[in-house]
Design a protein around this motif. Sequence first.
Motif, PDB file in Angstrom:
ATOM      1  N   ARG A   1       0.693  -0.829  -0.654  1.00 52.04           N
ATOM      2  CA  ARG A   1       0.287  -0.183   0.155  1.00 52.04           C
ATOM      3  C   ARG A   1       0.806   1.243  -0.496  1.00 52.04           C
ATOM      4  O   ARG A   1       2.064   1.543   0.783  1.00 52.04           O
ATOM      5  CB  ARG A   1      -1.077  -0.006   0.930  1.00 52.04           C
ATOM      6  N   TYR A   2       0.273   1.989  -0.581  1.00 55.21           N
ATOM      7  CA  TYR A   2       0.694   3.436  -0.210  1.00 55.21           C
ATOM      8  C   TYR A   2       0.468   4.315   0.472  1.00 55.21           C
ATOM      9  O   TYR A   2      -0.869   4.839  -0.128  1.00 55.21           O
ATOM     10  CB  TYR A   2       1.656   3.960  -2.319  1.00 55.21           C
ATOM     11  N   ASP A   3       0.920   5.599   1.510  1.00 55.48           N
ATOM     12  CA  ASP A   3       0.274   6.540   1.839  1.00 55.48           C
ATOM     13  C   ASP A   3       1.220   8.117   1.728  1.00 55.48           C
ATOM     14  O   ASP A   3       2.246   8.037   2.377  1.00 55.48           O
ATOM     15  CB  ASP A   3       0.503   5.950   3.371  1.00 55.48           C
ATOM     16  N   ALA A   4       0.661   8.285   1.220  1.00 56.77           N
ATOM     17  CA  ALA A   4       1.770  10.008   0.991  1.00 56.77           C
ATOM     18  C   ALA A   4       1.769  10.577   2.375  1.00 56.77           C
ATOM     19  O   ALA A   4       2.426  11.885   2.413  1.00 56.77           O
ATOM     20  CB  ALA A   4       0.114  10.855   0.629  1.00 56.77           C
ATOM     21  N   ALA A   5       0.591  10.412   3.478  1.00 59.51           N
ATOM     22  CA  ALA A   5       0.964  10.912   5.377  1.00 59.51           C
ATOM     23  C   ALA A   5       2.048  10.333   5.845  1.00 59.51           C
ATOM     24  O   ALA A   5       3.352  11.157   6.158  1.00 59.51           O
ATOM     25  CB  ALA A   5      -0.159  10.808   5.745  1.00 59.51           C
ATOM     26  N   SER A   6       2.173   9.343   5.625  1.00 59.43           N
ATOM     27  CA  SER A   6       3.962   8.300   6.467  1.00 59.43           C
ATOM     28  C   SER A   6       3.689   7.156   5.280  1.00 59.43           C
ATOM     29  O   SER A   6       2.890   6.204   4.525  1.00 59.43           O
ATOM     30  CB  SER A   6       3.248   8.615   8.028  1.00 59.43           C
ATOM     31  N   ARG A   7       5.077   6.758   6.362  1.00 58.31           N
ATOM     32  CA  ARG A   7       5.925   5.534   5.316  1.00 58.31           C
ATOM     33  C   ARG A   7       4.455   4.579   5.801  1.00 58.31           C
ATOM     34  O   ARG A   7       4.328   3.829   7.119  1.00 58.31           O
ATOM     35  CB  ARG A   7       7.359   4.919   5.312  1.00 58.31           C
ATOM     36  N   TRP A   8       4.377   3.614   4.746  1.00 57.82           N
ATOM     37  CA  TRP A   8       3.476   2.408   4.909  1.00 57.82           C
ATOM     38  C   TRP A   8       4.562   1.107   5.916  1.00 57.82           C
ATOM     39  O   TRP A   8       5.758   0.796   4.549  1.00 57.82           O
ATOM     40  CB  TRP A   8       2.530   1.769   3.915  1.00 57.82           C
ATOM     41  N   TYR A   9       3.650   0.580   5.937  1.00 61.05           N
ATOM     42  CA  TYR A   9       4.812  -0.541   7.151  1.00 61.05           C
ATOM     43  C   TYR A   9       4.008  -1.898   7.015  1.00 61.05           C
ATOM     44  O   TYR A   9       2.761  -1.790   7.571  1.00 61.05           O
ATOM     45  CB  TYR A   9       6.290  -0.432   7.630  1.00 61.05           C
ATOM     46  N   HIS A  10       4.378  -3.337   7.059  1.00 61.59           N
ATOM     47  CA  HIS A  10       3.440  -4.027   7.162  1.00 61.59           C
ATOM     48  C   HIS A  10       4.727  -5.242   7.604  1.00 61.59           C
ATOM     49  O   HIS A  10       5.451  -5.476   6.859  1.00 61.59           O
ATOM     50  CB  HIS A  10       3.028  -4.910   5.733  1.00 61.59           C
ATOM     51  N   ARG A  11       4.173  -6.305   9.096  1.00 62.28           N
ATOM     52  CA  ARG A  11       5.154  -7.321   9.484  1.00 62.28           C
ATOM     53  C   ARG A  11       4.938  -8.126   8.234  1.00 62.28           C
ATOM     54  O   ARG A  11       3.839  -8.592   8.196  1.00 62.28           O
ATOM     55  CB  ARG A  11       5.062  -7.161  10.457  1.00 62.28           C
ATOM     56  N   LEU A  12       5.696  -8.705   7.344  1.00 59.58           N
ATOM     57  CA  LEU A  12       5.757  -9.957   6.458  1.00 59.58           C
ATOM     58  C   LEU A  12       5.216 -11.189   7.316  1.00 59.58           C
ATOM     59  O   LEU A  12       4.551 -12.403   6.329  1.00 59.58           O
ATOM     60  CB  LEU A  12       6.550  -9.587   4.952  1.00 59.58           C
ATOM     61  N   ARG A  13       6.355 -11.585   8.113  1.00 52.38           N
ATOM     62  CA  ARG A  13       6.681 -13.367   8.572  1.00 52.38           C
ATOM     63  C   ARG A  13       7.850 -13.263   9.909  1.00 52.38           C
ATOM     64  O   ARG A  13       8.375 -11.836   9.950  1.00 52.38           O
ATOM     65  CB  ARG A  13       7.367 -13.546   7.670  1.00 52.38           C
ATOM     66  N   THR A  14       7.312 -13.515  10.827  1.00 48.86           N
ATOM     67  CA  THR A  14       8.748 -13.760  11.785  1.00 48.86           C
ATOM     68  C   THR A  14       8.923 -15.189  11.611  1.00 48.86           C
ATOM     69  O   THR A  14       8.069 -16.437  10.784  1.00 48.86           O
ATOM     70  CB  THR A  14       7.485 -13.177  13.135  1.00 48.86           C
TER      71      THR A  14
END
Length: 169
Positions: A52-65
């Motif tokens: 996803r892209y967010d112009a207001a803040s950097r987007w991040y997602h934990r993909l794996r642990t």
Amino acid sequence: MNSDSDLQIAGDILEVPHLLQVEREHPATVAEFVGLARSIAADRSQWEHLVRYDAASRWYHRLRTGPGYEVWLLSWVPGQGSGLHDHGRSSGVLTVLDGTLTERTERGTRALRAGAQRVFAPGYVHEVVNDALESAVSLHVYYPGLTQMPMHTSPHCEAARTEPGALTA
């Protein structure tokens, strides 16, 4: 015995189990963490649909642990950056999946294009920025898992850090 090779193996190497590397379920060495990042990068079906892209803040997602490590997916629209930071006690592998990111350290500036990887140890201070006109996506593997990301005012300065435990990804 006539051979074009100076090395001869008597019998089947697979019949000598103590010589075989045990395949691990999770990475445990720097090379294995780099390999994990490369394998995820190569298989777009693991991550592309999540971006996803967010112009207001950097987007991040934990993909794996896994045991002691985390894999994060980040997107960067033009102009977004991390600020100058380190990763506390974590080591890591940064892999650019799409686009181009700029990494700034006390040693200089480098453009990281898709496929580029950077490996870093605890205390490594850098800033990552999308200076390009196109969005970018990166993959970050941290071992141990990221628990803090102290901010810096300059590569040589220990002051002006965030609160302990604060994450800004």
